[in-house]
Design a protein around this motif. Structure first.
Motif, short mmCIF file in Angstrom:
data_model
loop_
_atom_site.label_atom_id
_atom_site.label_comp_id
_atom_site.label_asym_id
_atom_site.label_seq_id
_atom_site.Cartn_x
_atom_site.Cartn_y
_atom_site.Cartn_z
N ILE A 1 4.22 -5.37 2.35
CA ILE A 1 3.98 -6.81 2.20
C ILE A 1 5.30 -7.53 2.43
N LYS A 2 5.21 -8.80 2.73
CA LYS A 2 6.42 -9.59 2.96
C LYS A 2 6.36 -10.84 2.09
N ILE A 3 7.42 -11.07 1.34
CA ILE A 3 7.57 -12.26 0.51
C ILE A 3 8.87 -12.91 0.93
N ASP A 4 8.76 -14.08 1.57
CA ASP A 4 9.93 -14.76 2.14
C ASP A 4 10.65 -13.78 3.07
N ASP A 5 11.91 -13.45 2.78
CA ASP A 5 12.66 -12.54 3.64
C ASP A 5 12.68 -11.11 3.10
N LYS A 6 11.89 -10.84 2.05
CA LYS A 6 11.86 -9.52 1.44
C LYS A 6 10.66 -8.73 1.95
N GLU A 7 10.91 -7.53 2.45
CA GLU A 7 9.83 -6.63 2.80
C GLU A 7 9.71 -5.61 1.68
N ILE A 8 8.53 -5.54 1.10
CA ILE A 8 8.29 -4.74 -0.10
C ILE A 8 7.18 -3.73 0.18
N ALA A 9 7.36 -2.53 -0.34
CA ALA A 9 6.34 -1.48 -0.23
C ALA A 9 5.65 -1.33 -1.58
N LEU A 10 4.32 -1.36 -1.56
CA LEU A 10 3.52 -1.11 -2.76
C LEU A 10 2.99 0.31 -2.68
N PHE A 11 2.99 0.99 -3.83
CA PHE A 11 2.46 2.34 -3.92
C PHE A 11 1.60 2.44 -5.17
N LYS A 12 0.44 3.09 -5.03
CA LYS A 12 -0.43 3.38 -6.16
C LYS A 12 -0.47 4.90 -6.30
N THR A 13 -0.08 5.39 -7.47
CA THR A 13 -0.07 6.84 -7.69
C THR A 13 -1.47 7.32 -8.08
N THR A 14 -1.63 8.63 -8.12
CA THR A 14 -2.94 9.20 -8.45
C THR A 14 -3.35 8.89 -9.89
N ASN A 15 -2.38 8.56 -10.76
CA ASN A 15 -2.73 8.18 -12.13
C ASN A 15 -2.94 6.67 -12.27
N GLY A 16 -2.96 5.95 -11.13
CA GLY A 16 -3.32 4.53 -11.14
C GLY A 16 -2.19 3.54 -11.35
N ILE A 17 -0.96 4.02 -11.47
CA ILE A 17 0.18 3.12 -11.66
C ILE A 17 0.62 2.58 -10.31
N VAL A 18 0.93 1.27 -10.28
CA VAL A 18 1.39 0.63 -9.05
C VAL A 18 2.88 0.35 -9.17
N TYR A 19 3.61 0.69 -8.11
CA TYR A 19 5.05 0.44 -8.04
C TYR A 19 5.36 -0.40 -6.81
#
Length: 106
Positions: free
Chosen positions: A24-42
């Motif tokens: 995803i991109k927010i302003d000038d920041k490119e960010i990676a989202l990850f969802k683990t198998t236990n459902g936690i999002v980082y």
């Protein structure tokens, strides 16, 4: 001096597949989202700390780690630290989930 906290809606929790990365991109920041198998999002900066980089959202996720797709560096999703024998870190972002909406907190 008070710091302004901004919550930005970025995705639906139910749409994220476990062990996959999303860019995803927010302003000038490119960010990676990850969802683990236990459902936690980082959320991490979407760039490996290696000098030649690597797009982390394209990396493999195992447990609470993502592996850089270019140099196979093992990076903690929890705190962004590169695991030994390599060194470095990736900026992490706080996440809040409300109903089905994932927010990145800046």
């Amino acid at each position: 001096m008070l710091q302004t906290i901004t919550r930005i809606p970025v995705a639906n929790y139910s749409n994220l597949k476990a062990r996959a990365g999303y860019s995803i991109k927010i302003d000038d920041k490119e960010i990676a989202l990850f969802k683990t198998t236990n459902g936690i999002v980082y959320a991490l900066e979407n760039r490996s700390p290696h000098p030649k980089g690597g797009v982390l959202s394209e990396g493999l996720v195992s447990g609470d780690y993502v592996f850089c797709p270019v140099y196979d560096w093992k990076i903690s999703l929890k705190d962004g630290l590169v695991q030994a024998p390599d060194t470095g870190y990736v900026k992490t972002f706080n996440i809040e989930i409300e109903k089905d909406i994932i927010f990145v907190v800046l």
